[in-house]
Structures are given as C-alpha cells and as structure tokens.
Design a protein around this motif. Structure first.
Motif, PDB file in Angstrom:
ATOM      1  N   VAL A 128       0.866  -1.171   0.000  1.00  0.00           N
ATOM      2  CA  VAL A 128       0.000   0.000   0.000  1.00  0.00           C
ATOM      3  C   VAL A 128       0.908   1.227   0.000  1.00  0.00           C
ATOM      4  N   PRO A 129       0.587   2.275  -0.764  1.00  0.00           N
ATOM      5  CA  PRO A 129       1.452   3.459  -0.786  1.00  0.00           C
ATOM      6  C   PRO A 129       1.533   4.106   0.595  1.00  0.00           C
ATOM      7  N   GLU A 130       2.733   4.559   0.913  1.00  0.00           N
ATOM      8  CA  GLU A 130       2.870   5.314   2.155  1.00  0.00           C
ATOM      9  C   GLU A 130       2.031   6.603   2.066  1.00  0.00           C
ATOM     10  N   SER A 142      -0.943   6.916   2.804  1.00  0.00           N
ATOM     11  CA  SER A 142      -2.328   6.671   2.398  1.00  0.00           C
ATOM     12  C   SER A 142      -3.269   7.092   3.520  1.00  0.00           C
ATOM     13  N   ALA A 183      -7.636   2.967   3.541  1.00  0.00           N
ATOM     14  CA  ALA A 183      -7.164   2.586   2.206  1.00  0.00           C
ATOM     15  C   ALA A 183      -7.107   1.064   2.104  1.00  0.00           C
ATOM     16  N   ARG A 203      -7.562  -3.013   5.789  1.00  0.00           N
ATOM     17  CA  ARG A 203      -7.410  -1.604   5.423  1.00  0.00           C
ATOM     18  C   ARG A 203      -6.431  -0.932   6.378  1.00  0.00           C
ATOM     19  N   THR A 204      -5.927   0.247   5.922  1.00  0.00           N
ATOM     20  CA  THR A 204      -5.051   1.024   6.797  1.00  0.00           C
ATOM     21  C   THR A 204      -5.881   1.624   7.929  1.00  0.00           C
ATOM     22  N   ASN A 244      -1.103   8.637   7.230  1.00  0.00           N
ATOM     23  CA  ASN A 244       0.261   9.124   6.946  1.00  0.00           C
ATOM     24  C   ASN A 244       1.344   8.206   7.501  1.00  0.00           C
ATOM     25  N   LEU A 255       5.054  -0.856   2.639  1.00  0.00           N
ATOM     26  CA  LEU A 255       4.674   0.499   2.255  1.00  0.00           C
ATOM     27  C   LEU A 255       5.497   0.881   1.032  1.00  0.00           C
ATOM     28  N   ARG A 266       1.181  16.262  -4.771  1.00  0.00           N
ATOM     29  CA  ARG A 266       0.530  16.335  -3.463  1.00  0.00           C
ATOM     30  C   ARG A 266       1.476  16.910  -2.411  1.00  0.00           C
TER      31      ARG A 266
END
Length: 629
Positions: free
Chosen positions: A169-171, A173, A177, A219-220, A224, A259, A358
C-alpha cells in the motif's frame, strides 16, 4: 450440544397428543415414520389403529461424527408393523456401508455404527431395509430406502489456503485505504449451526491496520504512515469459527505488508559548503569532484538532478548525475589557469526528477549548496605564442638566411628561461636550423621548389629549470617559386586543315603549361615570331584567357602543292623575370567533306597530263622518291 436426534425427541414431547393414523397406509409408500425412539416403521399391512402418540414423517437417521465411545454408537431401530414380537421377523440391511460401517440386529432391528465417521469425508449413507419372514424367507413388504446422515461437529478449524499473503500500500495513504482481502475456508457443514461461520480478527498489526470481521478486507488504520520510518509490517490474522464465540476453533495466517514509496521527501545536502581542490593542469571534460544530496525516498523518487546556478562558475564547470550513486559529478568545461584565477565559487541546486504534486505544492522541493574550488599551481611546460607557425622563403634564398622565429614563455610564477630544438623526427631537420636561445629559424641548404614545395616539421621548447617539461609546435614553410622556367605549349603539337578551308577559321585551340608555381593572376600570351608574320598562311589569335586559336589566312589549301605547314608560336609568361619559348606546330592538309569532316590525310597518287615521255615520267617519279626520302 443440541443434536438432530435430540431435536426429534424434543419435538415429540412438544407435540405429543392423540391422532388417528390412516386405516389403510399405501403399501408402496417409502416414507417411514420416526418416533421419539428413533424408529423407522417399515410400511406394510396394518390393523386398525387406536389413538396413539403423534409421530412425524421422517426417512433418515442421524449419527454423530467422530464418536469416541467404547461401545458401538446406536443409530436407530427398524420396525415392521407386521412384527408382533414373536421372533418370526428377520431384519436385513443393504446398501452404502452395510456390514462395514453399520450393523443391524436381525431380531430387534437395532442399527449401530461400528466405527467412527467423518462428515467431511462422507456426509451421508444411503441404505435399504427389509423385513423377511423367518420361516418362508419371503419379504413381508417391499424394500424401503432411507438415509443415515453424519451429523456435523465442530472438528475443523478455518484454514487460509492462500496464505501467507504479500501485499503493498502506498505510504501516506489515508485511513481506510484498501490493502488486501484474505479468505479462510472451514470444512465443517455451513448449513448446520455455526461450525463454519468464520469471523476475522487481527492478533498482531494494530494500530496500523484493521480487518473487516465478516469479509476479511484489510485496510489502513493510521493516517500518513511513513515508509522512511517503517517500511515492512507483518500482520497476524486469525479466523475463528462458531461466529467467534468461546469454544470455536481458529486458524491464523501472516500478511506481509510493504509500504511503497511516494515522493514525499526533497533531496537535502548534508552540508552547506563543499570545498574542492583542482590542479590547473586538469584536462577539459575530466571529473574534478563529487558532491551528494541525500533523498530518503526510494527508486525513481530518489533520482536527483543537479544544476549549477548561473554565476561565477557557470561557464567553466558543468555537473551531471551519477545514475548509480546519485552523486553530482563536477566536470571541467574550460582549462584552468592558476596564474589567471586561483579560486571559484558557485552554487549547485539539487532537485527531484519525478515530483508528486501532493507534496510538491507544500513548499520548495529542492536544496542548494555552495561549492568552492581552489585552483592548484602546477609546474607547466612553456607555452608557444601561436598554435602553428607559417613561414615563406624563396627557392633561391642563400644558405644561412633567417626566415622567421618562434617564441615560447614559461607562464609559471617562477619564470624560467626557454631553450629551442628542432624535432629530429620531422622532415625539415637537415634543411633548416634554429637558434636555441632566440628561436630564429634559418636555411641550412639551398631549396628547390620544384623538388619540395613545402616543409612541415616541429620545434620543441623546454624549460631550463626543468628540461623534462617541453612543448611542441608545428612549423609550416612554403617555398616560393622563382620564375626560372619558360612556358611551353600543351599538347597537341599537330593539327589538320581542310583543303576547302576559308580565311579566318579557327582550326585548333592551344594552351600553355609552366613548371614554375604560377602566382595567382599570371597570364600567358601567344604570338607569331616576326619572321613568320610576313604573309603567313596561318596566324595565332590570342584569346587573352591563357589560350589561343590557330587561324587560317587563305581561301583553300592544296595537298598537291603543299601537304604540311610548320607554324612557330611564341609563348610568354607574366612573372619576373619574363620567360618565353617558341613551339612549332605541324599543320597537315586533309581532304574533307562539305561539313568539314576529315576524310583522308594520306598521300595520294598524282595524275599527270597524257603525252609525257617515258623518260619524263621516270624523272618525275625519281623526284617524288627523293622528296619522300
């Protein structure tokens, strides 16, 4: 635990009451009635029933799986209405598992399971029962089919068949997520009780991740999460049956979550000033130093681009990125000279190639550092005043004449005297000499331009204080021509004229050649000598472009009268001193057609008038032979 057998007994108690059964049951009915004693009544001829306890239509028995008792497990009883308890009826059992899994008491009709059963291996057995008259051995009624179902108990824990899992999962997020969905499988009966109803939970991995207890979606749970702080997470997931209640069985699996990087960190220089020392002798294009900015991101997000901020060093230095180390390599664009400038200062900017808007919008995504370069003095060889020396000398110059000079200087702070030498490997060493102190070049032999028009050799200059430090320069000497050769007519030296030629016709164009090196603009002139200019048969017409035409001056020519003409042509050049020569052209008279095309230039027989005597003819022939000879 409330089994289906006990459920039947409970239902019998709840619904116990009087009810008249049918007077004439259908003889072919295969559905039996099961009472509170787990009895299947085989259909048959029955007398009138009085009021009895209520029963239910039921054609199956139930037996618990995984029975561990010391005695065979009682399943139920088969009973025929024709059996009066006098021992005249025999009960038989056939079908799935008869004799190996299930046995029947032939007299009482009691059925037992003689081994432990596994519902997950076989969930039910289909058997056939019959009541037989012992004496006649004939069936008392048609064969009836019934089912023994293996009643499930919670003996299988949930299993994650696809585990362990790997996810990313992208950091940075947001909370909630999506990461991954896990699934556990329970081999117990999903249609009976809660044995196969699975609930998911996290045993290890909070507070970073959460899981939906019903769907298994991970999920997260924290906002952040920063890859640069922690990149790998190992989450332990539990799946528990019985709806997660106490006493349920559980299985676990591991989910390794990574991540993935996003470009949320700009490059940063570890220090604000970098000091470099560079020898002045460093070649152009060489790497003179490295600086590095640090970016905690990963992969392409950590790729750095370096640029020199316009200023003091923008024209002398360049910087490129080392793709392997992400260092900035400073290279030299122009030569350095300690005696001209001893230090340079400029700024270098480091920025990312791939920006995530972002985070980029939050502020400057780059860093700047100062680079100070100190130029180191190097003992250098002498430097010639020109990269190439070109000189000229006439070919008749006397030996020992000075034709030019070279100059080299020691530009170092402690200036040294310079000595000059001819490079003996070159081709001019025997024709020229050089003064070792003054650098003057003189002829050493007589020069001939027609033999060698140009000399190319090298001069070496060395420092007296350090003879090993030398420089070399090329010398190009052009030998100038002295007009010593007269021009000469170029080929052809022979031409032809038609017998029917008219005055003023150009029968041949001629040009000249000169073995001297003619300077630009030199002209050749053409004319007849004075003695040939008196009543000439031909003349020379000078075109004033270094060519001339041979022009006829008569109206027709006769081979009988004269076959050959010899025309002298005088050619002069325009150099000093003027040189001239006389060339003779041979002109042959030929027979031509009306268009001027030559048909024949050979000697033909001459026909004389009729009536000459034999002696006269012989005399004429002798004269011709003498002339031809």
């Amino acid at each position: 635990m409330l089994t289906r057998n006990s459920l039947c007994l409970l239902l019998w108690i709840l619904f116990d009451g009087g009810l008249l059964t049918p007077l004439q049951p259908q003889p072919q009915q295969t559905v039996a009635t099961q009472s509170k004693e787990n009895v299947i009544h085989l259909p048959g001829r029955q007398p009138h029933f009085q009021r009895v306890k209520r029963g239910w239509v039921w054609n199956q028995f139930f037996v618990l799986e995984e029975y561990m008792g010391s005695e065979p497990q009682y399943v139920g009883k088969l009973h025929s209405d024709l059996d009066k308890g006098e021992g005249t009826v025999k009960y038989t059992l056939s079908g799935d598992g008869a004799g190996t899994v299930f046995t029947i008491d032939e007299t009482t009709g009691d059925i037992h399971a003689i081994r432990s059963l596994d519902r997950e291996e076989k969930p039910f057995y289909t058997l056939r029962a019959q009541a037989v008259d012992i004496e006649t051995r004939k069936p008392l009624e048609p064969e009836s089919e019934f089912i023994i179902k293996v009643q499930d108990i919670n003996d299988n824990e949930p299993k994650f068949l696809d585990g362990p899992y790997v996810a990313s999962v992208p950091e940075m997020s947001p909370v909630g997520a999506y990461v991954l969905q896990v699934k556990a499988t329970d081999a117990d009966d999903p249609t009976y009780g809660n044995s196969a109803r699975v609930v998911y939970s996290i045993l290890q991995g909070q507070p970073y991740f959460s899981i939906d207890p019903k769907t298994g979606v991970i999920r997260t749970a924290l906002p952040n999460m920063d890859r640069e702080v922690k990149e790998q997470y190992q989450v332990l997931i539990q799946a528990k049956d019985m709806g997660g209640q106490l006493g349920g069985l559980a299985g676990t699996t591991i989910v390794n979550i990574t991540l993935t990087d996003v470009n949320d960190n700009p490059p940063r220089f570890p220090k604000s000033i970098f000091h470099l020392k560079v020898p002045e002798s460093s070649p152009i294009g060489s790497a003179i130093g490295r600086i590095r900015a640090v970016d905690p991101d990963f992969g392409k997000n950590a790729e750095i681009e370096y640029n020199i901020v316009p200023g003091d060093g923008g024209n002398l230095f360049d910087i490129v990125t080392d793709e392997d180390t992400q260092e900035g390599i400073i290279k030299l664009k122009k030569p350095l000279d300690f005696e001209t400038k001893k230090a340079y200062t400029f700024k270098v900017e480091a920025s990312n190639l791939h920006l995530d808007h972002r985070f980029h919008s939050a502020g400057p995504f780059k860093d700047t550092a100062t680079v100070k370069i100190s130029v180191l003095d190097v003992d250098e060889p002498p430097v010639f005043s020109k990269p190439l020396y070109t000189m000229e000398v006439y070919e008749d110059t006397p030996v020992g004449t000075i034709i030019g000079a070279v100059t080299a200087q020691d530009l170092d702070m402690g200036s040294s005297a310079v000595r000059y030498f001819i490079d003996w490997k070159s081709d001019g060493d025997s024709y020229f000499t050089i003064d070792g102190t003054e650098g003057t070049i003189a002829t050493n032999e007589l020069l001939d331009r027609e033999s060698t028009a140009q000399y190319n050799f090298s001069i070496i200059a060395s420092k007296v204080s350090n003879p090993l430090l030398t420089s070399k320069v090329n010398i190009l000497i052009n030998v100038l021509d002295v007009n010593e050769f007269p021009p000469e007519i170029s080929v052809p030296y022979e031409t032809a004229v038609c017998e029917n030629a008219k005055p003023g016709q150009i029968i041949q164009t001629v040009s000249a050649a000169d073995r001297d090196l003619s300077p630009a603009g030199q002209q050749f002139s053409f004319r007849l000598p004075p003695e040939a200019a008196i009543k000439p048969n031909f003349t020379v017409h000078d075109f004033r472009n270094n060519t001339a035409g041979i022009e006829t001056r008569r109206n027709g020519y006769s081979r009988r009268q004269q076959e050959l003409y010899f025309l002298p042509v005088v050619i002069e050049d325009s150099s000093y001193p003027v040189q001239s020569s006389t060339s003779t052209m041979t002109i042959r008279v030929c027979r031509c057609d009306s268009d001027g095309t030559i048909l024949s230039c050979n000697v033909e027989a001459i026909f004389l008038p009729v009536g000459l005597s034999t002696g006269a003819l012989i005399a004429i022939l002798l004269c011709i032979v003498i002339l031809l000879g």
